[in-house]
Design a protein around this motif. Structure first.
Motif, PDB file in Angstrom:
ATOM      1  N   ASN A 230      60.288 132.223 -10.834  1.00  0.00           N
ATOM      2  CA  ASN A 230      59.514 131.341 -11.864  1.00  0.00           C
ATOM      3  C   ASN A 230      59.792 129.876 -11.790  1.00  0.00           C
ATOM      4  O   ASN A 230      60.857 129.439 -11.875  1.00  0.00           O
ATOM      5  N   ALA A 231      58.697 129.145 -11.528  1.00  0.00           N
ATOM      6  CA  ALA A 231      58.861 127.652 -11.230  1.00  0.00           C
ATOM      7  C   ALA A 231      59.817 127.387 -10.160  1.00  0.00           C
ATOM      8  O   ALA A 231      60.491 126.455  -9.918  1.00  0.00           O
ATOM      9  N   GLY A 232      59.791 128.403  -8.910  1.00  0.00           N
ATOM     10  CA  GLY A 232      60.395 128.340  -7.837  1.00  0.00           C
ATOM     11  C   GLY A 232      62.025 128.875  -7.780  1.00  0.00           C
ATOM     12  O   GLY A 232      62.621 128.726  -7.050  1.00  0.00           O
ATOM     13  N   VAL A 233      62.402 129.338  -9.111  1.00  0.00           N
ATOM     14  CA  VAL A 233      63.710 129.874  -9.207  1.00  0.00           C
ATOM     15  C   VAL A 233      63.573 131.162  -9.269  1.00  0.00           C
ATOM     16  O   VAL A 233      62.691 131.892  -9.973  1.00  0.00           O
ATOM     17  N   PRO A 234      64.415 132.061  -8.514  1.00  0.00           N
ATOM     18  CA  PRO A 234      64.570 133.572  -8.457  1.00  0.00           C
ATOM     19  C   PRO A 234      64.914 133.995 -10.054  1.00  0.00           C
ATOM     20  O   PRO A 234      65.587 133.607 -10.528  1.00  0.00           O
ATOM     21  N   VAL A 235      64.050 135.120 -10.417  1.00  0.00           N
ATOM     22  CA  VAL A 235      64.405 135.609 -11.631  1.00  0.00           C
ATOM     23  C   VAL A 235      64.946 137.294 -11.428  1.00  0.00           C
ATOM     24  O   VAL A 235      65.772 137.699 -12.101  1.00  0.00           O
ATOM     25  N   SER A 236      64.335 137.911 -10.330  1.00  0.00           N
ATOM     26  CA  SER A 236      64.852 139.188 -10.068  1.00  0.00           C
ATOM     27  C   SER A 236      64.574 139.567  -8.432  1.00  0.00           C
ATOM     28  O   SER A 236      63.533 138.524  -8.273  1.00  0.00           O
ATOM     29  N   SER A 237      65.058 140.388  -7.982  1.00  0.00           N
ATOM     30  CA  SER A 237      64.753 140.847  -6.468  1.00  0.00           C
ATOM     31  C   SER A 237      65.028 142.390  -6.428  1.00  0.00           C
ATOM     32  O   SER A 237      65.781 143.064  -7.365  1.00  0.00           O
ATOM     33  N   GLU A 238      64.112 142.969  -5.304  1.00  0.00           N
ATOM     34  CA  GLU A 238      64.270 144.394  -5.294  1.00  0.00           C
ATOM     35  C   GLU A 238      64.205 144.687  -3.566  1.00  0.00           C
ATOM     36  O   GLU A 238      63.365 143.944  -2.952  1.00  0.00           O
ATOM     37  N   THR A 239      65.299 145.043  -3.263  1.00  0.00           N
ATOM     38  CA  THR A 239      65.198 145.483  -1.678  1.00  0.00           C
ATOM     39  C   THR A 239      64.747 147.003  -1.117  1.00  0.00           C
ATOM     40  O   THR A 239      65.552 147.913  -2.042  1.00  0.00           O
ATOM     41  N   SER A 240      64.038 147.219  -0.578  1.00  0.00           N
ATOM     42  CA  SER A 240      63.465 148.575  -0.005  1.00  0.00           C
ATOM     43  C   SER A 240      63.913 148.753   1.494  1.00  0.00           C
ATOM     44  O   SER A 240      64.121 147.785   2.289  1.00  0.00           O
ATOM     45  N   ASP A 241      64.225 150.021   1.597  1.00  0.00           N
ATOM     46  CA  ASP A 241      64.618 150.620   2.981  1.00  0.00           C
ATOM     47  C   ASP A 241      63.729 151.456   3.399  1.00  0.00           C
ATOM     48  O   ASP A 241      63.557 152.528   2.935  1.00  0.00           O
ATOM     49  N   ASN A 242      62.653 151.198   4.365  1.00  0.00           N
ATOM     50  CA  ASN A 242      61.479 152.049   4.719  1.00  0.00           C
ATOM     51  C   ASN A 242      60.799 152.520   3.710  1.00  0.00           C
ATOM     52  O   ASN A 242      60.215 153.917   3.468  1.00  0.00           O
ATOM     53  N   GLY A 243      60.528 151.722   2.577  1.00  0.00           N
ATOM     54  CA  GLY A 243      59.906 151.891   1.407  1.00  0.00           C
ATOM     55  C   GLY A 243      60.354 152.585   0.266  1.00  0.00           C
ATOM     56  O   GLY A 243      59.998 152.692  -0.824  1.00  0.00           O
ATOM     57  N   ARG A 244      61.671 152.791   0.308  1.00  0.00           N
ATOM     58  CA  ARG A 244      62.584 153.483  -0.847  1.00  0.00           C
ATOM     59  C   ARG A 244      63.446 152.333  -1.198  1.00  0.00           C
ATOM     60  O   ARG A 244      64.193 151.629  -0.430  1.00  0.00           O
ATOM     61  N   VAL A 245      63.412 152.146  -2.579  1.00  0.00           N
ATOM     62  CA  VAL A 245      64.138 151.231  -3.302  1.00  0.00           C
ATOM     63  C   VAL A 245      65.716 151.384  -3.223  1.00  0.00           C
ATOM     64  O   VAL A 245      66.144 152.690  -3.414  1.00  0.00           O
ATOM     65  N   VAL A 246      66.384 150.371  -2.485  1.00  0.00           N
ATOM     66  CA  VAL A 246      68.105 150.704  -2.469  1.00  0.00           C
ATOM     67  C   VAL A 246      68.751 149.463  -3.086  1.00  0.00           C
ATOM     68  O   VAL A 246      69.975 149.775  -3.328  1.00  0.00           O
ATOM     69  N   ALA A 247      68.272 148.569  -3.904  1.00  0.00           N
ATOM     70  CA  ALA A 247      68.810 147.613  -4.525  1.00  0.00           C
ATOM     71  C   ALA A 247      68.094 146.865  -5.606  1.00  0.00           C
ATOM     72  O   ALA A 247      67.004 146.490  -4.967  1.00  0.00           O
ATOM     73  N   GLN A 248      68.689 146.329  -6.669  1.00  0.00           N
ATOM     74  CA  GLN A 248      67.871 145.611  -7.584  1.00  0.00           C
ATOM     75  C   GLN A 248      68.817 144.336  -7.808  1.00  0.00           C
ATOM     76  O   GLN A 248      70.034 144.805  -8.372  1.00  0.00           O
ATOM     77  N   THR A 249      68.478 143.184  -8.090  1.00  0.00           N
ATOM     78  CA  THR A 249      69.381 141.873  -8.237  1.00  0.00           C
ATOM     79  C   THR A 249      68.718 141.226  -9.768  1.00  0.00           C
ATOM     80  O   THR A 249      67.164 140.882  -9.347  1.00  0.00           O
ATOM     81  N   THR A 250      69.588 140.919 -10.458  1.00  0.00           N
ATOM     82  CA  THR A 250      68.785 139.998 -11.791  1.00  0.00           C
ATOM     83  C   THR A 250      69.744 138.693 -11.278  1.00  0.00           C
ATOM     84  O   THR A 250      70.801 138.676 -10.965  1.00  0.00           O
ATOM     85  N   TYR A 251      68.888 137.710 -11.838  1.00  0.00           N
ATOM     86  CA  TYR A 251      69.279 136.143 -11.640  1.00  0.00           C
ATOM     87  C   TYR A 251      69.028 135.407 -13.196  1.00  0.00           C
ATOM     88  O   TYR A 251      68.574 135.909 -14.130  1.00  0.00           O
ATOM     89  N   ALA A 252      70.281 134.678 -13.139  1.00  0.00           N
ATOM     90  CA  ALA A 252      69.975 133.464 -14.254  1.00  0.00           C
ATOM     91  C   ALA A 252      70.064 132.123 -13.680  1.00  0.00           C
ATOM     92  O   ALA A 252      71.089 131.814 -12.840  1.00  0.00           O
ATOM     93  N   ARG A 253      69.257 131.192 -14.189  1.00  0.00           N
ATOM     94  CA  ARG A 253      69.344 129.993 -13.718  1.00  0.00           C
ATOM     95  C   ARG A 253      69.529 129.793 -11.910  1.00  0.00           C
ATOM     96  O   ARG A 253      69.787 129.189 -11.368  1.00  0.00           O
ATOM     97  N   GLY A 254      68.588 130.900 -11.281  1.00  0.00           N
ATOM     98  CA  GLY A 254      68.529 131.041  -9.979  1.00  0.00           C
ATOM     99  C   GLY A 254      69.685 131.641  -9.234  1.00  0.00           C
ATOM    100  O   GLY A 254      69.887 131.782  -7.984  1.00  0.00           O
ATOM    101  N   ALA A 255      70.937 132.105  -9.996  1.00  0.00           N
ATOM    102  CA  ALA A 255      71.924 132.638  -9.395  1.00  0.00           C
ATOM    103  C   ALA A 255      72.070 134.064  -9.957  1.00  0.00           C
ATOM    104  O   ALA A 255      71.585 134.344 -10.774  1.00  0.00           O
ATOM    105  N   PRO A 256      72.519 134.962  -8.854  1.00  0.00           N
ATOM    106  CA  PRO A 256      72.463 136.423  -8.959  1.00  0.00           C
ATOM    107  C   PRO A 256      73.635 136.834 -10.346  1.00  0.00           C
ATOM    108  O   PRO A 256      74.809 135.980 -10.290  1.00  0.00           O
ATOM    109  N   VAL A 257      73.444 137.587 -11.364  1.00  0.00           N
ATOM    110  CA  VAL A 257      74.160 137.705 -12.342  1.00  0.00           C
ATOM    111  C   VAL A 257      74.834 139.241 -12.082  1.00  0.00           C
ATOM    112  O   VAL A 257      75.964 139.652 -12.396  1.00  0.00           O
TER     113      VAL A 257
END
Length: 219
Positions: free
Chosen positions: A162-189
């Motif tokens: 959002n405006a160049g700042v991370p708000v969330s992320s999702e990591t997949s391994d060979n198509g399977r979701v293995v991690a999810q991260t939420t951010y606040a003000r661009g830093a992981p929470v």
């Protein structure tokens, strides 16, 4: 061209021209650009303005209009309608733009006015006005980017922005979701992970100020 017949003949030849046109922009006897034509329209253009033998810009076209450009740093820019950028691949990241958010126009394509009275014959030239495609510049215009894990290319992380700042992320391994991260003000929470691959996110990491890891909980 004097007579109408001659103009018509030249115009017809240009309309169906298949071949390469090269140019020596500074007149030093060394060619620094090449345009390949198909049916009178640019198919590909290559520019080497510093004459080091390596292309600085390689432009792929559709009926004359640029559809993708490989830039000086090896980044590949793909367009919706030139110069509106759709995506940029740079190193291990692929940025997907918010529609109409980024215009990048290192070349101009235009019809040459030969006053022949026939169809248009297009040429492509460098504008010299393109901004450097830094990661910060690209992120500010992107809806998200994806990035391959350097150690394990099967792992792909998608970061929503959002405006160049991370708000969330999702990591997949060979198509399977293995991690999810939420951010606040661009830093992981917080981050949840499925480390053993059983489909259950058993590991939860919490982060303090400035994104520093504060605790890890395993269920």
């Amino acid at each position: 061209a004097g007579s109408a017949a001659v103009r018509k003949e030249i115009s017809s030849a240009l309309d169906s021209f298949d071949g390469i046109v090269s140019d020596d922009a500074n007149g030093d006897g060394i060619e620094d650009s090449w345009i390949q034509y198909r049916l009178g329209r640019p198919l590909e253009a290559v520019f080497d303005p510093n004459q080091d033998g390596h292309p600085d810009y390689t432009v792929s076209c559709n009926l004359g209009a640029p559809v993708s450009i490989v830039g000086p740093s090896g980044e590949t820019v793909t367009y919706d309608t030139y110069p509106n950028v759709r995506s940029v691949v740079k190193d291990r990241r692929e940025y997907t733009m918010t529609p109409l958010a980024l215009k990048w126009a290192p070349v101009i394509w235009k019809a040459e006015d030969f006053r022949l009275g026939g169809g248009d014959f297009y040429a492509i030239a460098l504008t010299g006005k393109d901004a450097p495609l830094t990661d910060r510049y690209l992120a500010s215009s992107s809806a998200f980017y994806t990035e391959r894990d350097e150690a394990d290319p099967k792992k792909l992380t998608r970061v929503s922005l959002n405006a160049g700042v991370p708000v969330s992320s999702e990591t997949s391994d060979n198509g399977r979701v293995v991690a999810q991260t939420t951010y606040a003000r661009g830093a992981p929470v917080s981050r949840i992970e499925d480390r053993d691959g059983d489909g259950y996110f058993e590991t939860r990491s919490l982060y303090g100020p400035e994104g520093k890891l504060s605790s890890v909980l395993v269920d």
